[in-house]
Structure formats: structure tokens, C-alpha cells
Design a protein around this motif. Structure first.
Motif, mmCIF file in Angstrom:
data_model
loop_
_atom_site.group_PDB
_atom_site.id
_atom_site.type_symbol
_atom_site.label_atom_id
_atom_site.label_comp_id
_atom_site.label_asym_id
_atom_site.label_seq_id
_atom_site.Cartn_x
_atom_site.Cartn_y
_atom_site.Cartn_z
ATOM 1 N N ALA A 63 -3.085 5.345 14.855
ATOM 2 C CA ALA A 63 -3.580 4.294 15.745
ATOM 3 C C ALA A 63 -3.592 2.943 15.044
ATOM 4 N N ARG A 64 -3.994 2.958 13.785
ATOM 5 C CA ARG A 64 -4.030 1.697 13.042
ATOM 6 C C ARG A 64 -2.618 1.188 12.764
ATOM 7 N N TYR A 65 -1.700 2.090 12.373
ATOM 8 C CA TYR A 65 -0.325 1.665 12.115
ATOM 9 C C TYR A 65 0.342 1.143 13.384
ATOM 10 N N ARG A 66 0.027 1.763 14.509
ATOM 11 C CA ARG A 66 0.568 1.269 15.769
ATOM 12 C C ARG A 66 0.033 -0.117 16.084
ATOM 13 N N ARG A 67 -1.231 -0.318 15.821
ATOM 14 C CA ARG A 67 -1.828 -1.635 16.048
ATOM 15 C C ARG A 67 -1.176 -2.691 15.163
ATOM 16 N N ASN A 68 -0.760 -2.275 13.955
ATOM 17 C CA ASN A 68 -0.086 -3.196 13.036
ATOM 18 C C ASN A 68 1.387 -3.403 13.389
ATOM 19 N N GLY A 69 1.894 -2.664 14.397
ATOM 20 C CA GLY A 69 3.298 -2.778 14.777
ATOM 21 C C GLY A 69 4.254 -2.053 13.853
ATOM 22 N N GLN A 70 3.757 -1.013 13.130
ATOM 23 C CA GLN A 70 4.581 -0.317 12.144
ATOM 24 C C GLN A 70 5.189 0.985 12.670
ATOM 25 N N LEU A 71 4.798 1.414 13.866
ATOM 26 C CA LEU A 71 5.356 2.655 14.417
ATOM 27 C C LEU A 71 6.580 2.351 15.279
ATOM 28 N N THR A 72 7.545 1.698 14.680
ATOM 29 C CA THR A 72 8.785 1.375 15.375
ATOM 30 C C THR A 72 9.969 1.811 14.520
ATOM 31 N N GLY A 73 11.139 1.895 15.116
ATOM 32 C CA GLY A 73 12.329 2.278 14.377
ATOM 33 C C GLY A 73 12.643 3.757 14.497
ATOM 34 N N PRO A 74 13.844 4.152 14.041
ATOM 35 C CA PRO A 74 14.316 5.531 14.239
ATOM 36 C C PRO A 74 13.857 6.525 13.184
ATOM 37 N N LEU A 220 -9.976 11.757 10.385
ATOM 38 C CA LEU A 220 -9.718 10.778 11.438
ATOM 39 C C LEU A 220 -10.291 9.415 11.051
ATOM 40 N N VAL A 221 -11.531 9.428 10.580
ATOM 41 C CA VAL A 221 -12.187 8.186 10.163
ATOM 42 C C VAL A 221 -11.533 7.634 8.894
ATOM 43 N N GLY A 222 -11.345 8.513 7.921
ATOM 44 C CA GLY A 222 -10.776 8.068 6.656
ATOM 45 C C GLY A 222 -9.347 7.577 6.790
ATOM 46 N N GLY A 223 -8.556 8.241 7.656
ATOM 47 C CA GLY A 223 -7.178 7.821 7.851
ATOM 48 C C GLY A 223 -7.084 6.424 8.443
ATOM 49 N N TYR A 224 -7.950 6.130 9.406
ATOM 50 C CA TYR A 224 -7.965 4.785 10.003
ATOM 51 C C TYR A 224 -8.314 3.738 8.942
ATOM 52 N N LEU A 225 -9.320 4.043 8.128
ATOM 53 C CA LEU A 225 -9.712 3.108 7.083
ATOM 54 C C LEU A 225 -8.606 2.927 6.046
ATOM 55 N N GLY A 226 -7.966 4.036 5.674
ATOM 56 C CA GLY A 226 -6.895 3.957 4.688
ATOM 57 C C GLY A 226 -5.716 3.144 5.184
ATOM 58 N N ALA A 227 -5.332 3.340 6.444
ATOM 59 C CA ALA A 227 -4.225 2.575 7.008
ATOM 60 C C ALA A 227 -4.581 1.091 7.100
ATOM 61 N N ARG A 228 -5.834 0.808 7.384
ATOM 62 C CA ARG A 228 -6.259 -0.590 7.449
ATOM 63 C C ARG A 228 -6.235 -1.243 6.068
ATOM 64 N N LEU A 229 -6.505 -0.434 5.029
ATOM 65 C CA LEU A 229 -6.528 -0.968 3.659
ATOM 66 C C LEU A 229 -5.141 -1.098 3.035
ATOM 67 N N GLN A 230 -4.129 -0.487 3.655
ATOM 68 C CA GLN A 230 -2.806 -0.454 3.023
ATOM 69 C C GLN A 230 -2.303 -1.811 2.551
ATOM 70 N N PRO A 231 -2.392 -2.877 3.366
ATOM 71 C CA PRO A 231 -1.870 -4.169 2.896
ATOM 72 C C PRO A 231 -2.636 -4.750 1.709
ATOM 73 N N LEU A 232 -3.837 -4.242 1.446
ATOM 74 C CA LEU A 232 -4.678 -4.807 0.390
ATOM 75 C C LEU A 232 -4.605 -4.032 -0.914
ATOM 76 N N LEU A 233 -4.016 -2.841 -0.911
ATOM 77 C CA LEU A 233 -4.045 -1.971 -2.087
ATOM 78 C C LEU A 233 -2.712 -2.010 -2.825
ATOM 79 N N PRO A 234 -2.745 -2.091 -4.169
ATOM 80 C CA PRO A 234 -1.500 -2.088 -4.945
ATOM 81 C C PRO A 234 -0.764 -0.761 -4.790
#
Length: 260
Positions: A63-74, A220-234
């Protein structure tokens, strides 16, 4: 199951998925030893329980990746096309050919050790040139193979494909959502396959529903948080951490095999 076991499963699912979701690795790959050694889920019921975890936990990160527009492509569609038939084959192999916990630990170690070493190598040598991208045919064949392993191990298959794609130069922003989408779909198919196999075989093949749901809710909760943190984590730190965890778990299983 006691309330302490349920709480342990929820917290484990949450913490693990926070770390694994940013790189597209299913938390089930690290949740398995918690179920096996702490919660004492019997084999082979542990595998469909892990698949149930993936089914419940997957929508959080997606859900978070979709919100970020990342669930696109083949890429996601190609991975799913290979891993779905593979996970059905893996479930059949798991029930009829690898029912014992000793063999299961050996298979788990065989999957985790190369995965962990690969992640560590890529993290410690970030300047290593990427290999040429895989062809569609090669990627489809690899998806079938990893789907089969995922059906045996209960991790869906996308978790193994992620490091391979990273080594071939695919950006993590594409890998993570595609790998998690593949894991989610194949876990749904794998869990359904195990459900059907309960009709034709004896033994503890059905998932532990309550535990799987509680672990999955944490994921479910942790996955949403992790996906939200992706742009901030090395990325380098995350891959090194995941590689170290996978390698340590593989060694743990090998030690258990030797002592058992």
C-alpha cells in the motif's frame, strides 16, 4: 497458544518487517526461526503458517509503495508469472518429500547462506560493477526456481530474487515493490495449495491460523513503516544488516543439525 506466544509473534513480525520491507525481502525468511525455536510450531505446519504471515503482512508495504507510485512496470508481472507455478510445486515437495525437521533445516540453511553472503558482498563492495541484466527468459526460469524454493521454505520466492536483481543493476526502488508483490501473490497461491493438500495427506499440514494472523498483523504495520522509511535509509547499511542476519540464521540451522 498462550497470549505470550501471540504477543511474541506480533512483535517479531512487526520488528522484522520494518527492517526487511525497504529492500523487498519478506519478513517470513527471518520469522521462521522464531516460530520454530521460540513458538515451537511443528513441521511442516510452519511453512503454511509463514505463507499466511506473508498474505496478511504483504498489503502493508505494498500500500505504501503504491502510494509512492512504485508499483508500476512489467517487473512484478514477470516475477509473478514464474513464482506462482513454482510455489505450487514447492508446496507439494515440502509435504511429500521433505517432511522431517532435520532435512527442513538443511534446506533452510542452503537457502539462507548464499543469500546472506551475497547481500554482505554487495554491501561491502558497493563499487563492484553490476553484471549485465538478465533476459526475460532467464528471469522467468529463475522465478520458477525461486518460487519452488519459496514453496518449500514458506517465503514466497521474491525474497531470493531481490538480491539477484540488485546484483544485475536493478534499482532498489524497483526491486522492493516488485519482489514483495511477487511474494504476496505466490504466498496466497501457496497457502491455498497447502489447504488443498490437507485433504489428501495426514499430518500437521494446515497453518496455525491464530499465530499466523497475529504475526501477519505485526508485519502489516511494520511493512508499511519500513516502506515509508525506504527513502531515508542507507541501502548499503540495510543490505549488510540483512546479509548478516541471513548468514547468522543459516549457521544457526547448521549448528542445530549437528547437535540434533
Amino acid at each position: 497458544m498462550t497470549w505470550q506466544d501471540g504477543l511474541t509473534g506480533f512483535v517479531a513480525g512487526l520488528l522484522i518487517s520494518v527492517v526487511t520491507a525497504p529492500v523487498g525481502v519478506s519478513g517470513a525468511v527471518f520469522l521462521l526461526p522464531v516460530q520454530l525455536s521460540v513458538l515451537h510450531v511443528p513441521s511442516p505446519a510452519i511453512t503454511p503458517t509463514n505463507l499466511l504471515y506473508n498474505v496478511v503482512a504483504g498489503p502493508g508495504a505494498l500500500a505504501r509503495y503504491r502510494r509512492n507510485g512504485q508499483l508500476t512496470g512489467p517487473l512484478a508481472r514477470l516475477l509473478i508469472a514464474g513464482t506462482v507455478p513454482g510455489v505450487v510445486l514447492g508446496a507439494i515437495i515440502r509435504v511429500f518429500a521433505i517432511p522431517g525437521p532435520q532435512v527442513f533445516r538443511l534446506v533452510a540453511a542452503a537457502v539462507l547462506l548464499p543469500l546472506g553472503l551475497w547481500l554482505c558482498t554487495r554491501a561491502l563492495r558497493p563499487g563492484t560493477p553490476d553484471r549485465p541484466p538478465l533476459s526475460r527468459r532467464a528471469l522467468l526460469g529463475l522465478s520458477v526456481a525461486t518460487g519452488t524454493v519459496g514453496g518449500i521454505y514458506g517465503i514466497g520466492g521474491g525474497s531470493i530474487l531481490g538480491p539477484v536483481l540488485a546484483g544485475r543493476g536493478t534499482p532498489m526502488t524497483q526491486i522492493a515493490p516488485a519482489a514483495l508483490a511477487s511474494t504476496f501473490v505466490t504466498s496466497v497461491v501457496g497457502a491455498a495449495t497447502y489447504g488443498l493438500l490437507t485433504l489428501v495427506t495426514d499430518g500437521d499440514v494446515a497453518p496455525h491460523w491464530l499465530l499466523g494472523l497475529l504475526c501477519g498483523t505485526g508485519g502489516l504495520v511494520g511493512g508499511y513503516l519500513g516502506a515509508r522509511l525506504q527513502p531515508l535509509l542507507p541501502e548499503r547499511t540495510l543490505r549488510l544488516l540483512l546479509g548478516a542476519l541471513a548468514t547468522a540464521l543459516a549457521i544457526f540451522y547448521l549448528v542445530e543439525l549437528r547437535s540434533g
